[in-house]
Design an enzyme around this catalytic site. Structure first.
Site, PDB file in Angstrom:
ATOM      1  N   CYS A 158       0.813  -1.221   0.000  1.00  0.00           N
ATOM      2  CA  CYS A 158       0.000   0.000   0.000  1.00  0.00           C
ATOM      3  C   CYS A 158       0.845   1.269   0.000  1.00  0.00           C
ATOM      4  CB  CYS A 158      -0.985  -0.019   1.170  1.00  0.00           C
ATOM      5  SG  CYS A 158      -0.236   0.120   2.820  1.00  0.00           S
ATOM      6  N   HIS A 216      -2.574   1.515   6.845  1.00  0.00           N
ATOM      7  CA  HIS A 216      -2.955   1.339   5.445  1.00  0.00           C
ATOM      8  C   HIS A 216      -3.149   2.713   4.820  1.00  0.00           C
ATOM      9  CE1 HIS A 216      -4.316  -0.920   1.979  1.00  0.00           C
ATOM     10  NE2 HIS A 216      -5.339  -0.092   1.853  1.00  0.00           N
ATOM     11  N   HIS A 232      -5.882   1.748  -4.260  1.00  0.00           N
ATOM     12  CA  HIS A 232      -4.956   1.230  -3.244  1.00  0.00           C
ATOM     13  C   HIS A 232      -4.575  -0.200  -3.572  1.00  0.00           C
ATOM     14  CE1 HIS A 232      -8.023  -1.090  -0.570  1.00  0.00           C
ATOM     15  NE2 HIS A 232      -8.603  -0.815  -1.713  1.00  0.00           N
TER      16      HIS A 232
END
Length: 353
Positions: free
Chosen positions: A269, A317, A329
């Protein structure tokens, strides 16, 4: 990462530099090979038994793996920085040793000449002393040598003190590098353990359930079809760095997730965010935690393409806002870079680099 190491000077003694670098590399390699291949105390490769669905257990494992991945990324980045520092320190030590050797040689020639004439000045005998520095601090006999020789002696002792300091600093940096490399190995093992547990759990599901899991985000189920019938139109958002990063991140849609990866073929990520902004000419930190503070915070209502959407309280994240209420993402291993709703998980912050 580009090295800022000074270029090797012409005439430098290869033996001194080789010995210093060889010692540093050997010590670091020994530390790495001796690094423990176990997770931190209290961590287990398997997710603890938890109430709820298998999906909830999978979500938890992937979240734990993602947190460990960001710890791995931070430790790996630190190890890279320290490695460069060790190399620069070794270079400085090698240059310092050569300087001391040249100064001792010059003064030794003076002493030899005096010996041949039958009168070696006591001050020059400091070259053979194991405590020349302390002797000079106490000596009054320094007046017996010429002002030039006294200056040479004091310069030599200053160079020797500087060399000792450089060696001590190099040793401290090398020890820190060894600690960081051990942390890299520890977090790597932790990630691999969590992902292996997730794979086993996912493989235990019927095929239809596995397919359904891959079509849903970790926090909320969503329809199996396209996220929105109309994807965000970025053609009119200008030519700023955020727009350029948003265009780059959209070009990565469909790329596989790989933990620790920064592209161009696969991403985790935070690696995806770093790569996309790199394409826009902007350097971002490596981890999602550092990326959270890599710019100005705005509200989700103010978000515009290129803003970083940081998730969870621990910022473990990150996705990039691309407009129309969506982010791009890298979700988790086994999933590909994709669009998801910007509010798919609890948002920690929205950051505009």
């Amino acid at each position: 990462m580009a090295s800022h190491r000074r270029p090797t000077q012409t005439g430098r003694s290869p033996g001194v530099r080789s010995a210093v670098l060889s010692a540093a590399v050997a010590t670091a390699a020994a530390a790495l090979s001796a690094a423990p291949a176990t997770a931190r105390p209290g961590d287990t490769a398997e997710a603890p038994a938890a109430p709820g669905t298998v999906k909830a257990q999978l979500d938890r494992l992937y979240e734990q793996a993602e947190r460990a991945t960001e710890r791995f990324n931070a430790a790996d980045e630190r190890a890279g920085t320290l490695k460069e520092q060790v190399e620069r320190a070794a270079d400085r030590v090698a240059r310092g040793q050569e300087k001391v050797n040249r100064m001792r040689s010059a003064l030794g020639m003076v002493a030899a000449a005096q010996y041949r004439s039958g009168a070696v000045d006591p001050a020059l005998q400091l070259l053979l002393s194991s405590d020349a520095d302390g002797y000079l601090d106490r000596a009054t006999t320094l007046d017996r040598v010429t002002g030039r020789q006294a200056g040479q002696l004091r310069a030599l002792l200053a160079a020797q003190r500087s060399l000792r300091q450089e060696r001590e600093e190099a040793a401290r940096t090398l020890a820190e590098l060894e600690d960081s490399r051990r942390a890299v190995e520890r977090h790597k093992h932790e990630v691999e353990g969590k992902l292996a547990a997730a794979r086993r759990l996912l493989n235990s599901l019927p095929e239809a359930d596995r397919a359904e899991y891959t079509r849903s985000s970790r926090a909320e189920d969503r329809p199996a079809g396209p996220l929105r019938s109309v994807l965000p139109d970025l053609s009119g958002i200008g030519s700023g760095r955020g727009a350029a990063a948003a265009m780059a991140v959209r070009s990565a849609v469909g790329s596989p997730y790989a933990w620790g990866a920064t592209g161009p073929g696969a991403f985790d990520c935070s690696g995806l965010m770093q790569w996309a902004y790199g394409r826009a000419g902007v350097g971002l930190p490596r981890t999602s935690q550092a990326q959270r503070n890599a710019g100005r915070h705005v509200s989700l209502a103010e978000a515009r393409p290129g803003d970083l959407v940081i998730y969870r309280d621990d910022a473990s994240h990150v996705g990039m806002y691309v407009g129309n209420g969506q982010v791009v993402h890298a979700p988790y291993p086994g999933a590909r870079v994709r669009y998801d709703p910007a509010d798919m998980m609890p948002i920690s912050s929205v950051t505009r680099p």
